[in-house]
Design an enzyme around this catalytic site. Sequence first.
Site, short mmCIF file in Angstrom:
data_model
loop_
_atom_site.label_atom_id
_atom_site.label_comp_id
_atom_site.label_asym_id
_atom_site.label_seq_id
_atom_site.Cartn_x
_atom_site.Cartn_y
_atom_site.Cartn_z
N HIS A 10 18.66 -34.88 22.74
CA HIS A 10 18.39 -33.57 22.94
C HIS A 10 19.56 -32.75 22.71
CE1 HIS A 10 16.02 -29.98 23.89
NE2 HIS A 10 17.02 -29.61 24.79
N HIS A 21 9.97 -26.79 23.38
CA HIS A 21 9.99 -27.01 24.85
C HIS A 21 8.69 -27.53 25.13
CE1 HIS A 21 11.64 -25.30 28.78
NE2 HIS A 21 12.43 -26.02 28.33
#
Lengths: 223, 757, 81, 81
Positions: B55, B106
């Site tokens: 990430h 998200h």
Amino acid sequence: MRIGVVTFPGSLDDGDALRAVRLSAGEAVPLWHGEPDVRDVDAVVLPGGFAYGDYLRCGAIARFAPIMESVIDAARGGMPVLGICNGFQVLCEAHLLPGALVRNDRRKFVCRDQRLRIENARTLWTSSYTAGQEIVVPVKNGEGGYVADEPTLDRLEAERRVVARYAGENPNGSYRDIAGVVNERGNVVGLMPHPEHAVDELTGPSTDGLGFFTSVLESVVGA
Amino acid sequence: MTVDTIENAAKTPDDPQPWAELGLKDDEYARIRDILGRRPTSSELAMYSVMWSEHCSYKSSKVHLRRFGELQQETSVGKLLAGIGENAGVVDVGNGYAVTFKIESHNHPSYVEPYQGAATGVGGIVRDILAMGARPVGVMDSLRFGPLDAPDTQRVLPGVVAGVGGYGNCLGLPNVGGEVVFDPTYARNPLVNALCVGVMRHEQLHLAKASGVGNQVILYGARTGGDGIGGVSVLASETFEDSDGSAGSSRRPSVQVGDPFMEKLLIECTLQLFSEGLIAGIQDLGGAGLSCATSELASAGDGGMHVVLDRVPLRDSTLAPEEILMSESQERMMAVVEPASVERFMEICRTWDVRADVIGEVTPAGRLTVEWRGETVVDVPPRTVAHEGPVYQRPYERPAWQDDLEAASPSSLARPSGGDALRETLIRMAASANLCSRSWVTDQYDRYVLGNTVLAQPDDAGVIRIDEESGLGIAMATDGNGRYTKLDPYSGAQLALAEAYRNVAVTGARPLAVTDCLNFGSPEDPGVMWQFAEAVRGLADGCQQLGMPVTGGNVSLYNQTGDTPILPTPIVGVLGVVDDVRSRIPYGFREPGQIIYLLGATRDEFGGSEWAHVVHGHLGGAPPAVDLDVERELADLLYHACRDGLVTSAHDLSDGGLGQALTESVLRHGMGARVWVPDDLDPFVFLFSESSARAVVSVPHGEEVRFTSLCEGRRFPHARIGVVDDAGVLEVQGQFSIPLDELRRAHESRLAQTFGD
Amino acid sequence: MPRVVVDVMLKPEILDPQGKAVHGALERLGFDGISAVRQGKRFEIELDGKEASDAVAEIEEAASTLLANPVIEDFDVRVEP
Amino acid sequence: MPRVVVDVMLKPEILDPQGKAVHGALERLGFDGISAVRQGKRFEIELDGKEASDAVAEIEEAASTLLANPVIEDFDVRVEP
Ligand SMILES: Nc1ncnc2c1ncn2[C@@H]1O[C@H](COP(=O)(O)OP(=O)(O)O)[C@@H](O)[C@H]1O
Ligand SMILES: [Mg+2]
């Protein structure tokens, strides 16, 4: 004529309210929640938003902001005060207006263009309209359901203190389709929909909202 | 509690460490030891593990993303003021204004806790925009869910929508667009991509770097708590589903709760700090919290920073140093401030009721050191944490099944023939999950706040006025089509680009620049990696052809349930500039008598189409052909038609084809239309093909000649296909007619029926 | 540490859409025999030092001005062991 | 009539913006001596007929899927006299 617009931390539509005042040729005066008084303004608008986050109950915390004492005094003394959405909630919490605003019956925030019927065109904030006139302005709220006990509702009706009613679909479960009410004296109006978002064809569904601001300008100038 | 200091680490080189649990591979751990010349302390291990996670480090995607960096770094208006690598790209839009925008995912948190996951997704991207020095002025959300009627969608979708709305509405940012798409592959793996756009004057640009030895490092905003600890590495490096598929187990990453009111204060406070010139460098705290902010600021600046962790205000006094470094508590920012400005900085924070603490300072040495209870727990070269993480050349390979998929052409599918069948198909499509009205969703978003929204849902692009006097404005759209991308990742990405570009262009704007969010499955699957590489290549080539830079974006990998990845879903956001918003074009027929034109060429193209999906549950063949030169010609034509006032409405054609565009255009204002099928087209192809580079426009009666000569001058295909009327029906001559009421019921009731009024 | 709990519920005559929705959802999950669901708020207030019983009067006051709106809500204040 | 009460509170490690706001407001109004405020939800479930104790297990189940998200919230189910 000077119209103050109070900014609480978390107010969101204060800029729009100031713009609406300017577009209707009033002098727009920004007021800060922490100020001790409303200074030399001739009228006050409490704008929409989520004052202090509104996590507890809308308007519950803002009602105790420093400037509110002076707003409450001025309102009792007859100064025109308009509470829009969150401002309406603050006015109810401050007991300047009867009733309360609760979670929408659909349990969702709702933002849409809404038809409204002006029921009382004799308040300081609605004199530019005619009674029965239909207008279109945005409504946007999560806790916009107007409630009060039956005797209060009956009294509001009898005294013609329902200022505006939802025409067509009721967006939030407000009792008797009530979108706005006025105090006994006729100077303090609370309104759930947003006239300040309907002042320019480019950014709103209509310019129907201007009437609230021109009303107060005329009534105070005429007084 | 004993604290693992660097001294201790040097003395106990062989102490076992949980690097594998933190998501590090053995060679990665070895490399950390190599960099430090000893084993890392537990705080250092925490920092490296989060910062080297997929990430944060983009370790699988980096080699491909380089293509974006090779694109031209300017738009038709001017040079980029900031590009990839900054918190968000910054685009010159003229008149001294600059616009910054970015989209971010998200996804996983939104599955675990839909409301808070989506809410904090919005909160995070807003802080990125704020950190550039801009005032955030709008948000968009691009959403993907499992099948509309799946039980889990009932849980996830309402929560996500309420969360996007709850946070954005409370911040006072108008929501001006997005998407909602349903497909079985997104069940248990919804996508929540949030975009924010901000505006500033050129001179207000701020960058994330800690320079100037002796400058103070200030952490301000919310206190730090134990939320989201380890979230980043766990979230991004593994699927969050437990082996038994149950919800709520302890392996689940913890989720943060957002406080939008705090963020609103943070915005106003930060903007005042900027305007008084008190900020030398700034960074938002997002994924990886303090680990990320300190190492990135130091790495991009003079290379040295010392932080006293004891000075971080905590919500929970029992937190260990490594937890403080990893915490993802929301609504925090970090600023680098000259010593002389600190007092005024603090004063402004107090007026906004925002907590601020000096937690460190910029140092000359090329080290990032962190102190805890008087001892050093971190001493690392910041670049090795922030910018020199591992880079993988993951193997990639075109999957074996790709050939079969391409061969499964939709040409053999049964097509409706005759007026009744076409009529029934049009209504069925209009009511289908992916084409029905989005108002159940978009009615929960405030689009009016700030008073500058000129177009928002349901229009093709959001248009925001940024200068009241001149009417200067911007237009934004996001698009992505996972089915097209699965059929052909290279073209699929270009089709997403083409659609977003077109959506911006139909409002009369000039498209300028791109942001993207690349949502894919596991990079450890060579087939997925091939999809990813192809999509990036397609997007980069497409941007080059259209002359638009990619200014920034986000990659989300490991979107899969078990071995099944999601449809490859590159979401493309296009930003355009509108010279004067007063001449913007909405869609929807308004005036009886106006003439309806179809712009662009219609071919028999049904691969990956909504029709094949809705009617046959079929996915195969090739997606519609992309021709970006034609897209550009269409955009240019629309720009001139708009400027000269020749069209009163324009709507792009995409999913569902012309039938869907007509449905939306007649329902918008309740105007009817009489439409005829051009001689050279089959009615079914005319109504449902998804050929790209097309739009439907309405032209005022007196402007027909000027409009057609504009098209002819450019040799752009245009066909006069109908006329607007007020007869209350949509009629396709010789085929069928549908009363608007019936069409409206089909189109507008679906989501409310599913999710409750 | 002493803790005071304040429960705030909408008055019975005020419509409670959230409670109604929960009721509906419970029924869909197969729970029957439920006649009504009301949803309200619960506040847990931790006191430092002070004897909880002393604080109750003050908190009653706070409940009626801030935590609850008596126009639409009832509240209950109690010390929790 | 038997009544089951379900209290749902955010877990202690999770930020509670609502409680924080209430705490701040109480302090501004002059209530001091408060060290923390947490705000949660209270559900009152009225049962018709059924013995409350029988229903508790069922409602525990519902609480964990419907009334609370165990990722961020704790809950407590009890029969109220
Ligand atoms: N999640 C969402 N958030 C905000 N707006 C949305 C969302 N989903 C759809 N919209 C809006 O609804 C309208 C219709 O969406 P869509 O049919 O996907 O547009 P298009 O096909 O032009 O890309 C557009 O204005 C779009 O921006
Ligand atoms: Mg479109």
